[in-house]
Design a protein around this motif. Structure first.
Motif, short mmCIF file in Angstrom:
data_model
loop_
_atom_site.label_atom_id
_atom_site.label_comp_id
_atom_site.label_asym_id
_atom_site.label_seq_id
_atom_site.Cartn_x
_atom_site.Cartn_y
_atom_site.Cartn_z
N ASP A 111 0.82 -1.21 0.00
CA ASP A 111 0.00 0.00 0.00
C ASP A 111 0.85 1.26 0.00
N GLU A 112 2.15 1.10 -0.10
CA GLU A 112 3.01 2.28 -0.10
C GLU A 112 3.48 2.60 -1.51
N LEU A 113 3.44 3.85 -1.84
CA LEU A 113 3.97 4.30 -3.12
C LEU A 113 5.50 4.32 -3.03
N THR A 114 6.15 4.28 -4.18
CA THR A 114 7.61 4.43 -4.19
C THR A 114 7.97 5.86 -3.80
N GLY A 115 9.26 6.10 -3.60
CA GLY A 115 9.70 7.48 -3.43
C GLY A 115 9.52 8.23 -4.75
N ARG A 116 9.78 9.51 -4.73
CA ARG A 116 9.66 10.32 -5.95
C ARG A 116 10.79 9.93 -6.91
N VAL A 117 10.45 9.67 -8.16
CA VAL A 117 11.43 9.19 -9.13
C VAL A 117 11.91 10.35 -9.99
N TRP A 118 13.20 10.69 -9.82
CA TRP A 118 13.74 11.87 -10.49
C TRP A 118 13.58 11.78 -12.01
N SER A 119 13.84 10.60 -12.58
CA SER A 119 13.80 10.48 -14.04
C SER A 119 12.38 10.41 -14.58
N LEU A 120 11.41 10.40 -13.69
CA LEU A 120 10.00 10.41 -14.13
C LEU A 120 9.30 11.63 -13.54
N ASP A 121 9.92 12.79 -13.71
CA ASP A 121 9.32 14.06 -13.26
C ASP A 121 8.96 14.04 -11.79
N ASN A 122 9.76 13.34 -10.98
CA ASN A 122 9.52 13.31 -9.54
C ASN A 122 8.19 12.74 -9.12
N ARG A 123 7.58 11.96 -10.00
CA ARG A 123 6.31 11.36 -9.57
C ARG A 123 6.59 10.13 -8.70
N GLN A 124 5.61 9.72 -7.94
CA GLN A 124 5.66 8.47 -7.21
C GLN A 124 4.94 7.42 -8.04
N LEU A 125 5.24 6.15 -7.79
CA LEU A 125 4.64 5.07 -8.56
C LEU A 125 3.97 4.07 -7.61
N LEU A 126 2.99 3.37 -8.15
CA LEU A 126 2.31 2.33 -7.39
C LEU A 126 2.45 1.02 -8.15
N ASN A 127 2.80 -0.04 -7.44
CA ASN A 127 2.95 -1.35 -8.06
C ASN A 127 1.57 -2.01 -8.16
N THR A 128 1.00 -1.93 -9.34
CA THR A 128 -0.37 -2.39 -9.57
C THR A 128 -0.64 -3.76 -8.96
N ARG A 129 0.16 -4.73 -9.37
CA ARG A 129 -0.11 -6.11 -8.95
C ARG A 129 -0.08 -6.26 -7.44
N ARG A 130 0.94 -5.66 -6.82
CA ARG A 130 1.03 -5.83 -5.37
C ARG A 130 -0.15 -5.16 -4.67
N TRP A 131 -0.56 -4.00 -5.17
CA TRP A 131 -1.66 -3.29 -4.53
C TRP A 131 -2.96 -4.08 -4.66
N LEU A 132 -3.11 -4.73 -5.82
CA LEU A 132 -4.32 -5.54 -6.04
C LEU A 132 -4.22 -6.86 -5.32
N GLY A 133 -3.07 -7.14 -4.71
CA GLY A 133 -2.94 -8.38 -3.96
C GLY A 133 -2.68 -9.58 -4.84
N GLN A 134 -2.23 -9.35 -6.07
CA GLN A 134 -1.93 -10.49 -6.93
C GLN A 134 -0.55 -11.02 -6.60
N THR A 135 -0.35 -12.28 -6.88
CA THR A 135 0.93 -12.86 -6.52
C THR A 135 2.04 -12.40 -7.44
N GLY A 136 1.65 -11.96 -8.59
CA GLY A 136 2.68 -11.44 -9.49
C GLY A 136 3.52 -12.52 -10.11
N ASN A 137 3.09 -13.79 -9.97
CA ASN A 137 3.93 -14.87 -10.47
C ASN A 137 3.99 -14.89 -11.99
N ARG A 138 3.05 -14.16 -12.62
CA ARG A 138 3.10 -14.09 -14.08
C ARG A 138 4.40 -13.42 -14.52
N GLN A 139 4.86 -12.50 -13.67
CA GLN A 139 6.09 -11.80 -14.04
C GLN A 139 7.30 -12.69 -13.81
#
Lengths: 333, 333, 333, 333, 333, 333
Positions: free
Chosen positions: F305-333
């Motif tokens: 449920d935590e966003l990443t820190g601000r990413v300098w190379s992406l205009d200082n935006r924060q990011l959210l890991n879709t799969r983890r937030w949705l509670g998916q195992t992410g094993n497809r990756q």
């Protein structure tokens, strides 16, 4: 009852022992150069934040089970490093229910919230447009919304960043908007004031204010503009008589109130009321920032001939307190 | 006396002969495809501009000696090319003194200038700061300044671009500033209103308004901000008791009133009054631009469901007339 | 049946008389230099626009009652002024129902809409996320939405500005998005494709495409991003099992798809799928703009060594058609 | 007499005891982790700044009454933390009048100020325009102005930030401007050189240089452009024969010399001399910044193959010292 | 021999018949309102451009086979429409070889190209760095390069847009660079002057100047910076002794000479010589733009109190001719 | 053989003694508060960087002669200050040849370089354009280029900043470009893939990767775009049959691949392949940045449920890991 506040500590002599209630904003395990473990805390109350260290976490006088978000009673003393205060904690326990007011632990408006709420209600009562009046009453009649509207800060950091800040900002804007609408007959007063009341209502969902002020994940992804629009759309859906064109205008007021695309409004203000709303909202936020900055300079002991520090939310400019520089007593304020 | 105005001609049937008084804004010699020489004129009056042609300059009914800046009486008729009106001139003579009011030849404020001037005086009288009061009285007591202040437009094109526009804009701002100062106790009302009265005073030197509205060469090189500062500095030099710090603040208000460096202010607003002055000045200019744009749409016969054209001074956005779109009569305005 | 199109006329010899069906985009009364009144029309069909003049509006062969939006049959011939074609109309009548296909009168996709629609349906069928699948099916099952989705242009002017353009753009994006999702395992394919299908759905409300392509008033005030979000929110409200977090992500995809605040997105893309959606949407729009620009250069008869004109939607750059410059036949395309 | 400078200390072995004269730039009371109070000083001399600590403020060898701005003699030794020097003070006393030169305590030009002043005078003498010559002589004949003009730094931090920096910069510009005027016959040499001499004269009021270099409050609110214009206006007012148009041009040179609105010039350069002045002023400031940066790299012991650090005043670019990289001895410089 | 130039025609009375040699810049077939075909030509010579019409293309006195790029002799007369001259052509024939100088047909430098070339050679001879000297001599010894270098304009439109403009601009820069290098000992004079000579050499490939001035396709895709770098790399490849570091610096001078990334330089100036080159290049281009603008105002008959039009290459500012405004004769120039 | 990596140390208990091989990134002499000298090292291996201190440099178990760039074996233990690890070194010796793999000391691609290289070769083999195929084979047949191409990182810091990163990025782009070319028939696949392979080839000269990743001096002055163009120009010079127009296009692809002037491309993409190359290059870099950021959040123990820190190379935006937030195992990756 909380009687010692973080802002008081600056005047304490070093080493004076005191007791105080604080909110734990963060808690971290650390180690000294000599590999001695200790706890580092960030404490908060309504007047500010304070770093604290527990050098002996195993001491029986230190409660073991407390986490970020806990309200604690501490005993200890402060010292100063490079102008920054730091508390050395000797005792710590979790507080009992009712020992301390939540409003003492987070910064809160200096105004009486009930009074602000009454003023808001009076503005709504005084409207002559029945549709807008019905909409506003329907929204604020929802207990969950009303409670949050009374508590929410207006921002995380920039202006009115305290409990009740949203309501304080809105009531100030209602009074200012009332004056501006009286000056420009072109403006539809009820529409403008509706925009004032609803423009930031999405902040009750965008922000959380339990442990300090922060954005919710949903708030970060959607923003208070979208969240406010959605809330108002739902309320209008419950008012079948609400004129569709008026609905478009109310939503446009919310969408455009930041005034520029690069400030996150997906639309520029295109009706007179939206233009005026953007101006008074911006002016009120900036005037409040100026007032806060002057108060901060006072707290820091700056003299009347000193400018404030550079203010990030005002393009890094410095400010000068007119009255103090002119040597006026300022008692009019 | 002028009884036919350029704005009236749109409703004339083509070919209807009329007499009218106009100001000659420009005059050029030209030749037809068949090498026939003719004169092309740009005529103006307070309602707009009109192209005119004299197909037979040698006709004895056409006066020979008239130049740009002359006031003439013309007889002729209009036709329309691609939605643009053009007058065919049959007779032309120079007017006698007193035949026509200068105020009919250039666009002018719709307000009574004497009344606006009286309101300005009342605001000054009502001030409690004796130094600011003395300064304002000294400046406006200068007959040359007073006359120019009453006549000057507030801009060449953007807003209040008509005779008396400066005074109209200032009086509107005084009333608005009075309301805003009442709302924010932080603001020094007299200082804010002094800023309102003096912020654009340099325009009486920057602009000329004899033949249309234009910049003087000096105005182009120095700008009204510098010219206003100089004028105020001279007035203060005549008031030996004027406090030096107050002088700095008054000058800062003028220097910073555009609010941003890229708008030509060499300093950002750094005192509360300068911040407020920039906001109300900008709001008033934009509200007047909105009103003018709605009037233009009305003149062009646009319906209530049509947006205005793109407005250059408002970031090329289009505007919607709230009241008309909602189907309100708008009689409140 | 329409057999002569505006794009054909460039090759007609001047003066050749022809009959054709056109849509009246505008109609204005005008006057010649000799005060003779005439009608000026702007005609359109799916291949472009054409100016036309009716020199004798009173001619009995000219129908009297037709307005903007009418479909008419005209007889006349063309001449050329400064490279611009102009039609001289000799006869005009309103068309009978069924005489001409609406799709011949506005530019339309070159693809088979039924086939595009089938492809869209197959992509939805192929999804494995049951919630997203249910949402998309629910939305496209609404007959009003489905019809509009099949007809809407993707933009007023910039790219895919033709009937069916939205659907054509979406299907292209689905196929491209499918390829990109296969390349990056990080991406949730179903979520990305859902974003593709819904990102511009608000355009079915923002734009009108009855008489040329234009913005609705509501569309101008609210924008397709907000209108799309609202439409999707309503659909989700009808699906009580829809996971709240998934809802937030779908709305975020719509809100952020323009990629930058200054392009009207109130939020930057913050999830991988939103980042990818913004990229492929932008790439597809730009590739289509390149193709259209090369087609325009071909129509204008430019040689393989000539660059296109400056392309407004591509930062005013000029483009070079690689294949033609290299002398390839281009039959692969 | 001052014989040990801050820049010398880098080469001292740790612990070596020395005596030195310094200017106290700031003084703060602090406490160690063990609650022992100490004094933290920032000392300065013409070669840089040095942090110092007095661990035993009560020691009788430490004078009690000294404040920010005092000139003191200290005995102690230095150590190094993370590459930063820090002095441990054992003795401290206030200096007697005449013990040390003020010019040793603040960074100062490496040139002979009397010589620079003589060069400035020669340029004025060499002018052929009698009005400009009279103006410049009148201004520099004012003893208060002359003294300040000889002492003032050219900036607080960016370039020529040392006593006499303004004069050094102006003389460099006079010689450069002389060369450029000789190259472009279009340029009025006397007008250009007048612009050079007066463009930054407002800095003698904007900056203070008693205790380090800082802005005055008036300087912050009005800026050196406005202060320079005012100073020149007053001087011209004392020269009744001065041509009004020439006055406008001189003021325009000052107003526009920053070259861009966003750099604080309220007017863009609109005459050839203003354009040239902006270029040479900018070039000279940047060349001096390059020289300073190379000197700094030398002091830091960087090798010839190392670029400088990122230079804030040059868009954060790094620089390479051409001569050193090529392996030239650089003795030409 | 060409004796009548386009700039002369403004003073001809309308209808006066004359003969003249011109370059055909474009040729288009058109039709009158009455469907009469005619030819529309754009003619050019070194003083400007002129539109011309051939109303009877079938006339035996009109040569049939001429295309864009042809040099023709015309007989006819001029008339004026809306201040724009237009020629009516009565006779036209292709010119014989040698009848007219190419230098009369395109605008060309007012300086003697041989003299400029000699000056360039002298600067090279005067260098003391043997490697740079060898490089420059090798490049200019290539006959194809030398011829193009002597002919090329310095730009398509902005500054020095005439035959020989590149060489004229370079020689002006050499003399200016020589003065600036003498002022700043930090600068390596030979390196700076090498940068001057080579910075725009790619323009001999980027531009074509056979029929007017235009970009080649390769020039549009690669740009003169890249084309110049390539040309210099090849020359250095032929000088095996050339020091690799010096090569890097010479290429860096070319790459960075536009001074900013957004002006097309892929690198910012990072050595002192590159910084200085960017400044003097920019100053010389702007000073030439000012001179050209003043000449244009003179040709248009503007008075000394009139500002020029807005100058696109100078941020749309207007300019004032100092000398003329002050009433000086300007004979110094 | 290296068996302990910097990333492992976070889980070690404080004080645990270990042995490890590291690369010395920097070495500095320092002094404690008590004037005791010590050595401060920055160590690196493929998993990160670690600060280390040698408190007793004279200890015979500490090798004396090692410098920046050395590979050493260390014995010691770690402690933690303010969340930052620091190693206390007890023993240090220089490693013997073959004791440790260089690939363990710098971060390196997780893919098999030989496999990536084989894929690259297969893409080249699969091309049908003989000229492009010959060019690519000629370039990669050069052993020096091939070795560097296999080793080079794709950037110093931003994305694919590890050994083999360039090759990894290129192979990812080849596969993505292949998909995109299949989607747009307009694109010349071989030309696009050639652009992919060559666009960053200059990085093998711009960057050095012996001791950490850094820019060479030549790389800083010329940049990888110019260095890549030069390398390709030389290769084409060795292929006399290479079509000149194709050469221009290949060079244009390299020059324009950053997509904007302000990103250092001296030309905007003007052919379809250049437009597509810029898009996929940017998308791949950003997707890799997202992946790296999510991995970093995982390492830091952030919750779903935590966003990443601000990413300098992406205009200082924060990011959210879709799969983890949705509670998916992410094993497809």
């Amino acid at each position: 009852m909380k009687d010692i506040f973080i802002s008081d500590l600056a005047t304490f002599e070093e080493g004076r022992v005191f007791d105080g209630f604080f909110l734990v904003l963060s808690k971290q395990q650390r180690t000294t150069k000599n590999n001695k473990p200790y706890l580092n805390l960030m404490l908060g109350d309504k007047t500010g934040q304070l770093e604290a260290r527990i050098w002996d976490p195993a001491d029986p006088r230190i409660a073991k089970e407390f986490e970020k978000g806990a309200i604690v009673k501490l005993r200890g003393s402060c010292s100063r490093f490079d102008e920054r205060l730091q508390m050395k904690v000797e005792q710590l326990r979790i507080v009992h229910a009712g020992e301390v007011e939540k409003s003492d632990l987070l910064p809160a408006t200096g105004y009486d919230v009930n009074d602000l709420w009454r003023q808001l209600g009076q503005f709504i009562e005084g409207m002559s447009n029945p549709d807008l009046k019905a909409l506003l009453k329907a929204i604020l009649a929802d207990p969950g919304i009303a409670e949050a509207y009374r508590e929410a800060p207006a921002a995380r950091q920039l202006h009115h960043a305290w409990l009740g800040g949203l309501l304080e900002h809105v009531v100030s804007l209602l009074r200012l908007g009332d004056r501006v609408a009286a000056h420009y007959p072109l403006l539809d007063r009820d529409l403008l004031l509706t925009g004032v009341i609803l423009h930031d209502i999405g902040k009750i969902r965008e922000l959380s204010w339990e442990i300090g002020f922060d954005y919710t994940v949903e708030g970060t992804l959607l923003g208070h503009i979208q969240m406010g629009v959605e809330l108002v759309e739902k309320a209008i859906a419950g008012l079948p008589q609400f004129p569709p064109r008026l609905r478009t205008l109310v939503l446009h007021l919310i969408l455009s109130h930041h005034g520029k695309l690069e400030f996150g409004s997906p639309k520029l203000p295109m009706i007179p009321e939206a233009l005026a709303l953007n101006f008074i909202d911006d002016l009120d936020a900036k005037m409040q920032a100026v007032i806060s900055e002057f108060e901060k300079s006072d707290r820091e002991g700056k003299g009347p001939d000193e400018l404030t520090g550079r203010v990030w939310s005002l393009d890094n400019r410095q400010l000068l307190n007119t009255r103090r520089w002119l040597g006026q007593t300022g008692n009019r304020q």
